[in-house]
Design an enzyme around this catalytic site. Structure first.
Site, short mmCIF file in Angstrom:
data_model
loop_
_atom_site.label_atom_id
_atom_site.label_comp_id
_atom_site.label_asym_id
_atom_site.label_seq_id
_atom_site.Cartn_x
_atom_site.Cartn_y
_atom_site.Cartn_z
N GLU A 293 1.51 7.87 -52.41
CA GLU A 293 0.10 7.62 -52.75
C GLU A 293 0.01 7.23 -54.22
O GLU A 293 0.71 7.79 -55.07
CB GLU A 293 -0.78 8.87 -52.58
CG GLU A 293 -1.14 9.19 -51.17
CD GLU A 293 -2.03 10.43 -51.04
OE1 GLU A 293 -2.85 10.70 -51.94
OE2 GLU A 293 -1.87 11.13 -50.03
N GLU B 108 1.30 17.36 -50.21
CA GLU B 108 0.77 18.04 -51.40
C GLU B 108 0.49 19.53 -51.20
O GLU B 108 -0.66 19.97 -51.25
CB GLU B 108 -0.51 17.35 -51.85
CG GLU B 108 -0.34 15.91 -52.26
CD GLU B 108 -1.60 15.33 -52.91
OE1 GLU B 108 -2.66 15.95 -52.82
OE2 GLU B 108 -1.49 14.25 -53.52
C1 BG6 Z 1 -4.55 13.21 -52.78
C2 BG6 Z 1 -4.70 13.43 -51.30
O1 BG6 Z 1 -4.54 14.44 -53.38
O2 BG6 Z 1 -5.56 12.55 -53.46
C3 BG6 Z 1 -5.69 12.49 -50.63
O3 BG6 Z 1 -3.47 13.42 -50.65
C4 BG6 Z 1 -6.90 12.31 -51.51
O4 BG6 Z 1 -5.98 13.00 -49.36
C5 BG6 Z 1 -6.45 11.67 -52.81
O5 BG6 Z 1 -7.94 11.58 -50.93
C6 BG6 Z 1 -7.57 11.34 -53.76
O6 BG6 Z 1 -8.32 12.45 -54.06
P1 BG6 Z 1 -9.89 12.39 -54.19
O7 BG6 Z 1 -10.30 13.74 -54.59
O8 BG6 Z 1 -10.18 11.38 -55.23
O9 BG6 Z 1 -10.36 11.97 -52.85
#
Ligand code: BG6
Length: 469
Positions: free
Chosen positions: A374, A163
């Site tokens: 993800e 990202e």
């Molecule tokens: C993504 C990242 O942007 O979102 C992760 O790659 C991150 O590292 C995930 O934890 C969720 O984001 P947040 O802000 O809800 O923890």
């Protein structure tokens, strides 16, 4: 339809968010070790000093992942654990730690999928300008080579960066990630170009090593959709996609930058300092990418921004990731819509937009192999009689997996799905309150682990290869 045998069902994590042991066994200090300790920067001052102690408990964690039936574990390597000062001596204890993780995965037949950079950078590189400094490109490429060399006999799936849009924009526009700089588009674009260059060089080197694995990059996938049919909003949406999709995907997959953005940069004097040599490395490396990783959480609902002078300083400083911000250049804004559903943190739940976005990608980039690296729901999970009954997470993942299935039926080349996250972990800005994992971590009770209902549900999906989705 069943998911094919070569489709990987997995789950993911990132070093800073799970490992802890921030100063053990020769690890160097990272930019996040420093940044998270600046008062007011993170939720209730939480940091990754201990995180969920994966560093010491990885055996237990991987055993639980095997119990869930995960076919693959996506994790990241902490650069300062391997090279404490970023560009010097190798820390053998760091190599040993990841060797252990990889071997433990392989013991259970879990495929290791490795990210080289999930935001934790050796702090002395950050102090010397981080990703704005071209020396960081060379240091990263060296670090990548060291990892390919040390782990490449067993690791056949590599992601260079996680990202870029997030660490570049939150680092240099919103000031919410290290190095905490606000409203500096010139630096923001320089960072992106330097990262694309580092990525391209790492890809070239990897291919030259002939390790016969695959390599790609992971981007945020947050396709923009206009709130209505008004021409001005459609134009604003085009602008949003050019900036947040094409600017990131084109250099990696097509080998050049999108004209539309390049022109805007020229007009505003934001063009990065880029050399012919760098531009040609980016061009030459593009066809060597084996895949693109997509992190999908939510789409963007976009309208033209008409509040004068509303710019990036705004609410993103307290970044929650929820809509309601103007773009850094003031051209568009993201909005919440009454007919949409949102999580407790204001992120839209939109599996349909996921599928539409995947169709858009196929149209722009053809048959490139893709992994969902993800996808998941951040929630405060209910506990009833000691069981973690995270039904909203099951519903979330189920609806998104259905979209993946539909996409595959439409011949979109998707080869894996990684839920975020394998285990509850530290959210960069939202602490431990926001949970994502299949495995619960009890912060009041010795960081004890327990598989959640979603973990058992995912196990069944994997066993049936998604036939009943
Ligand atoms: C993504 C990242 O942007 O979102 C992760 O790659 C991150 O590292 C995930 O934890 C969720 O984001 P947040 O802000 O809800 O923890």
């Amino acid at each position: 339809m069943k998911f094919s045998k070569d489709f990987l069902f997995g789950a993911a994590s990132a070093s800073y968010q799970v490992e802890g042991a921030y100063n053990e066994d020769g690890k160097g200090i990272s930019n996040w070790d420093v940044f998270s300790k600046i008062p007011g920067k993170t939720f209730e001052g939480t940091n990754g000093d201990v995180a969920v102690d994966h560093y010491h408990r990885y055996k237990e964690d991987i055993k639980l992942m095997a119990e869930i039936g995960l076919e693959s574990y996506r994790f990241s390597v902490s650069w300062p654990r391997i090279i404490p000062n970023g560009d010097g001596e190798i820390n053998q204890k760091g190599i040993e730690f990841y060797n252990n993780i990889i071997d433990e995965c392989l013991k259970y037949g879990i495929v290791p999928f490795v990210t080289l950079y999930h935001w934790d950078m050796p702090n002395n590189l950050e102090e010397e300008g981080g990703w704005t400094n071209k020396k960081t490109i060379d240091a990263f490429v060296k670090y990548a080579d060291i990892c390919f060399d040390a782990f490449g006999d067993r690791v056949k799936h590599w992601i260079t960066f996680n990202e870029t849009v997030v660490f570049a924009a939150l680092g240099y526009l919103a000031g919410a990630h290290p190095p905490g700089i606000k409203n500096n588009p010139k630096k923001y674009f320089q960072v992106t170009h330097n990262v694309f260059t580092a990525h391209a060089k790492a890809v070239q080197n990897y291919k030259e090593m002939k390790q016969f694995g695959e390599i790609g990059i992971t981007h945020v996938f947050s396709p923009a959709f206009s709130v209505d049919d008004a021409e001005e909003n459609i134009k604003a949406t085009y602008h949003a996609n050019q900036h947040d999709i094409n600017w990131y995907y084109d250099p990696v997959l097509k080998g050049n930058y999108p004209e539309y953005v390049v022109k805007q940069l020229e007009k505003n004097d934001w063009t990065p300092d880029w050399t012919e040599a760098e531009l040609s490395v980016i061009k030459e490396a593009a066809p060597k990418n084996d895949f693109i990783g997509l992190n999908y959480y939510q789409p963007k609902r976009v309208a033209k921004n008409d509040i004068q002078n509303e710019n990036s300083e705004r609410s993103r400083e307290n970044s929650t990731g929820a809509p309601g911000n103007a773009s850094f250049d003031g051209v568009y804004k993201t909005v919440m819509m009454e007919d949409k559903t949102y999580t407790k943190w204001g992120w839209e739940i939109a599996p349909d937009a996921f599928l539409d976005g995947l169709r858009m990608l196929k149209e722009s980039y053809g048959d490139i192999k893709m992994y969902i690296t993800e996808n998941g729901l951040g929630d405060e999970d209910p506990i009833i009689e000691g069981e973690i009954v995270d039904i909203p997470r099951i519903k979330y993942i189920e609806s998104h997996l259905k979209a993946v299935k539909k996409a595959i039926e439409e011949n979109i080349n998707l080869k894996g799905y990684y839920a975020w996250s394998a285990i509850d972990l530290l959210s960069w800005l939202n602490g431990f309150k926001k949970q994502y994992g299949f495995i619960y971590v009890d912060h009041k009770n010795n960081l004890n682990r327990k598989i959640k209902l979603s973990g058992y549900w995912y196990k069944k999906i994997i066993e049936e290869r998604g036939e009943n989705l």
